[in-house]
Motif scaffolding. Structure first.
Motif, short mmCIF file in Angstrom:
data_model
loop_
_atom_site.label_atom_id
_atom_site.label_comp_id
_atom_site.label_asym_id
_atom_site.label_seq_id
_atom_site.Cartn_x
_atom_site.Cartn_y
_atom_site.Cartn_z
N ALA A 15 28.95 18.73 4.19
CA ALA A 15 28.92 20.17 4.45
C ALA A 15 28.50 20.45 5.89
CB ALA A 15 27.97 20.86 3.48
N ALA A 16 27.50 19.71 6.38
CA ALA A 16 27.05 19.91 7.75
C ALA A 16 28.15 19.56 8.75
CB ALA A 16 25.80 19.06 8.02
N VAL A 17 28.87 18.45 8.50
CA VAL A 17 29.94 18.02 9.41
C VAL A 17 31.09 19.04 9.39
CG1 VAL A 17 31.71 16.27 9.80
CG2 VAL A 17 29.37 15.59 9.23
N VAL A 18 31.49 19.48 8.19
CA VAL A 18 32.60 20.43 8.06
C VAL A 18 32.25 21.76 8.72
CG1 VAL A 18 33.90 21.82 6.42
CG2 VAL A 18 33.57 19.38 6.00
N LEU A 19 31.03 22.25 8.51
CA LEU A 19 30.63 23.52 9.11
C LEU A 19 30.54 23.42 10.62
CD1 LEU A 19 27.98 24.70 6.51
CD2 LEU A 19 30.08 25.91 7.13
N PHE A 20 30.08 22.28 11.12
CA PHE A 20 30.03 22.09 12.57
C PHE A 20 31.45 22.10 13.16
CE2 PHE A 20 30.15 19.30 16.30
CZ PHE A 20 29.21 19.93 17.12
N LEU A 22 34.11 23.43 11.81
CA LEU A 22 34.67 24.77 11.65
C LEU A 22 34.14 25.72 12.72
CD1 LEU A 22 36.40 26.66 9.88
CD2 LEU A 22 34.34 27.14 8.54
N THR A 23 32.87 25.57 13.06
CA THR A 23 32.29 26.41 14.11
C THR A 23 32.98 26.17 15.44
OG1 THR A 23 30.14 26.39 13.00
CG2 THR A 23 30.16 26.99 15.33
N VAL A 24 33.19 24.90 15.80
CA VAL A 24 33.86 24.56 17.06
C VAL A 24 35.29 25.09 17.06
CG1 VAL A 24 34.69 22.66 18.50
CG2 VAL A 24 32.42 22.55 17.45
N TRP A 25 35.98 24.93 15.91
CA TRP A 25 37.39 25.33 15.83
C TRP A 25 37.56 26.85 15.88
CZ3 TRP A 25 40.25 26.95 11.11
CH2 TRP A 25 41.62 27.10 11.36
N ARG A 26 36.69 27.58 15.20
CA ARG A 26 36.84 29.02 15.09
C ARG A 26 36.17 29.80 16.22
NH1 ARG A 26 40.64 31.24 12.69
NH2 ARG A 26 39.36 33.11 12.38
N TRP A 27 35.37 29.11 17.04
CA TRP A 27 34.59 29.84 18.05
C TRP A 27 35.47 30.66 19.00
CZ3 TRP A 27 29.66 30.71 17.47
CH2 TRP A 27 28.95 31.29 18.52
N PRO A 28 36.60 30.12 19.50
CA PRO A 28 37.42 30.96 20.39
C PRO A 28 37.91 32.24 19.72
CG PRO A 28 38.05 28.66 20.56
CD PRO A 28 37.13 28.76 19.39
N HIS A 29 38.19 32.17 18.42
CA HIS A 29 38.68 33.35 17.71
C HIS A 29 37.56 34.36 17.45
CE1 HIS A 29 42.53 31.33 16.91
NE2 HIS A 29 41.80 30.25 16.67
N LEU A 30 36.33 33.89 17.48
CA LEU A 30 35.18 34.76 17.22
C LEU A 30 34.48 35.20 18.50
CD1 LEU A 30 33.64 32.81 14.19
CD2 LEU A 30 34.99 34.92 14.09
N ALA A 31 35.07 34.86 19.64
CA ALA A 31 34.43 35.18 20.92
C ALA A 31 34.67 36.62 21.35
CB ALA A 31 34.92 34.22 22.00
N VAL A 38 30.98 39.14 15.81
CA VAL A 38 29.55 38.81 15.95
C VAL A 38 28.99 38.30 14.62
CG1 VAL A 38 27.24 39.78 16.33
CG2 VAL A 38 29.12 40.38 17.86
N LEU A 39 29.30 39.01 13.54
CA LEU A 39 28.83 38.57 12.22
C LEU A 39 29.40 37.19 11.87
CD1 LEU A 39 29.04 41.87 10.13
CD2 LEU A 39 26.99 40.74 11.02
N GLY A 40 30.65 36.95 12.28
CA GLY A 40 31.25 35.64 12.04
C GLY A 40 30.51 34.54 12.77
N ARG A 41 30.17 34.79 14.05
CA ARG A 41 29.44 33.78 14.82
C ARG A 41 28.06 33.52 14.21
NH1 ARG A 41 31.58 36.85 19.25
NH2 ARG A 41 29.54 37.75 19.73
N VAL A 42 27.37 34.61 13.88
CA VAL A 42 26.03 34.46 13.28
C VAL A 42 26.12 33.70 11.95
CG1 VAL A 42 24.10 35.71 12.24
CG2 VAL A 42 25.07 36.49 14.41
N GLY A 43 27.09 34.05 11.11
CA GLY A 43 27.22 33.40 9.81
C GLY A 43 27.50 31.91 9.93
N LEU A 44 28.44 31.54 10.85
CA LEU A 44 28.76 30.13 11.02
C LEU A 44 27.56 29.34 11.56
CD1 LEU A 44 32.44 30.05 12.38
CD2 LEU A 44 31.56 29.07 10.25
N LEU A 45 26.88 29.91 12.56
CA LEU A 45 25.70 29.21 13.12
C LEU A 45 24.62 29.04 12.06
CD1 LEU A 45 25.44 30.89 16.65
CD2 LEU A 45 26.09 28.53 16.13
N PHE A 46 24.38 30.10 11.30
CA PHE A 46 23.34 30.04 10.27
C PHE A 46 23.70 29.01 9.20
CE2 PHE A 46 21.56 31.49 6.20
CZ PHE A 46 20.20 31.48 6.53
N ALA A 47 24.93 29.04 8.72
CA ALA A 47 25.34 28.11 7.67
C ALA A 47 25.28 26.67 8.17
CB ALA A 47 26.77 28.46 7.21
#
Length: 370
Positions: A15-20, A22-31, A38-47
């Motif tokens: 789960a930690a590897v997949v979420l990490f 996913l965060t890298v992959w989705r970050w440009p779309h959430l920028a 903003v909520l997407g970035r916070v949610g991914l970082l928190f998870a």
């Protein structure tokens, strides 16, 4: 899936590897700006951080076995311990007896009804060690009919580094002792509660360190002398016991085995049986082989005359690292020493486990001192 199973750890790491990723992959779309990105970035970082923390916590728990199961983690493991008395006669026969248990009652109100816990400093005249302690005086201590009564007493030790106050606030020793005495399962007992860390931050393993802290002298000689002169407590093995958890459990067993004429009973909750030697202890023995052997309880049982005292050791079949070593210790004890055990089906190296063992352990000790 059990708390300590490989599957749970694998799921947490995955789960930690997949979420990490996913965060890298989705970050440009959430920028982008806006509430949803903003909520997407916070949610991914928190998870991601929660998943990483969970994986690290599971690895640490597997290494140190703080919690044995999900019930243990969430405080739902409530089965109480019972004492098994092991026959130390050459026949090797084993007998068992169960000790009834009741819940603790909190302290409070007048001392003659509830008892009293006093915070004090105990200064050792031989060791020159001064350590903070909590002294529990049972209600009977303040009742007229016990005016000339000499009470039994027990030294109660935490693990390393430990906090003496936890013996009162977390493990409820005074409440448990009061409840067991009120139910006539044991005699009223004075408790002297403190931690074995008398030279912080060093862990002296209750050893009289050459040119260093004389920790064993402090616990074995100074504390009983000071307490018997300060309170109505009787002297010697018919009046004194010692109990502790983890490092405190090792200290309790060792001190009673070294001083069988001074301590009638000792309890090691989740104890180990040989002094630790690491960065927290430093050089405890300074090349003294005799001192090193004396700190190894198994060596003592195999090479010295058995101590004439009663010993109680505890462990669990699932969740404690000391199960095998405890079984070897029990097998090595020979008369005139006596050994009993509490072996829980499940329980980690934590307060919840020790709270399930303390009532039976105090009753057992009370009977030996009585």
């Amino acid at each position: 899936m059990g708390l300590t199973s490989h599957k749970v750890l694998a799921v947490a790491v995955l789960a930690a590897v997949v979420l990490f990723a996913l965060t890298v992959w989705r970050w440009p779309h959430l920028a982008r700006r806006g509430v949803r990105p903003v909520l997407g970035r916070v949610g991914l970082l928190f998870a991601t951080q929660v998943a990483i923390f969970a994986a690290v916590a599971l690895v640490a728990n597997r290494s140190f076995l703080f919690y044995a199961s999900w019930d243990d983690l969430f405080g739902r493991e409530t089965g109480m311990g019972t004492v098994l008395a092991h026959d130390t006669n050459p026949s090797g026969a084993v007998t068992a007896s169960q000790t009834p248990i009741s819940a603790g009652i909190p302290l409070g109100g007048p001392a003659a009804r509830r008892g009293l816990v006093r915070e004090t400093d105990i200064a050792g005249p031989r060791s020159h060690i001064v350590s903070a302690a909590y002294v529990y005086l049972p209600p009977q201590y303040f009742q007229p009919r016990y005016k000339h009564h000499l009470f039994p007493a027990a030294i109660v030790l935490t693990g390393y580094p430990g906090a003496a106050k936890a013996l009162v606030s977390r493990l409820d020793y005074p409440s448990v002792a009061r409840a067991q005495a009120a139910a006539h399962r044991m005699e009223p007992m004075v408790l002297v509660m403190l931690r074995p860390t008398v030279a912080p931050p060093r862990d002296t393993e209750c050893v009289d360190v050459p040119h260093g802290p004389r920790t064993e002298t402090y616990f074995a000689r100074d504390i009983p002398d000071v307490i018997t002169h300060s309170y109505r407590v009787g002297p010697g093995l018919t009046h004194w016991g010692i109990i502790g958890d983890s490092t405190g459990g090792y200290c309790a067993l060792k001190i009673a085995m070294h001083h069988p004429h001074d301590f009638g009973a000792a309890v090691g909750l989740s104890a180990y049986y040989k002094a630790a030697e690491d960065t927290t202890t430093g050089d405890l023995f300074h090349g003294d082989r005799t001192l090193r052997h004396q700190a190894d309880l198994m060596w003592m049982l195999h090479h010295e005359n058995p101590p004439g005292t009663s010993l109680l050791v505890t462990t669990s079949r699932h969740g404690e690292k000391n199960l095998a070593s405890t079984q070897r210790f029990i097998a090595a004890v020979k008369a005139p020493a006596r050994v009993s055990s509490i072996i829980l089906p499940s329980g980690g190296h934590n307060y919840n486990t020790w709270k399930r063992e303390i009532p039976a352990a105090l009753v057992w000790m009370g009977k030996r001192l009585d």
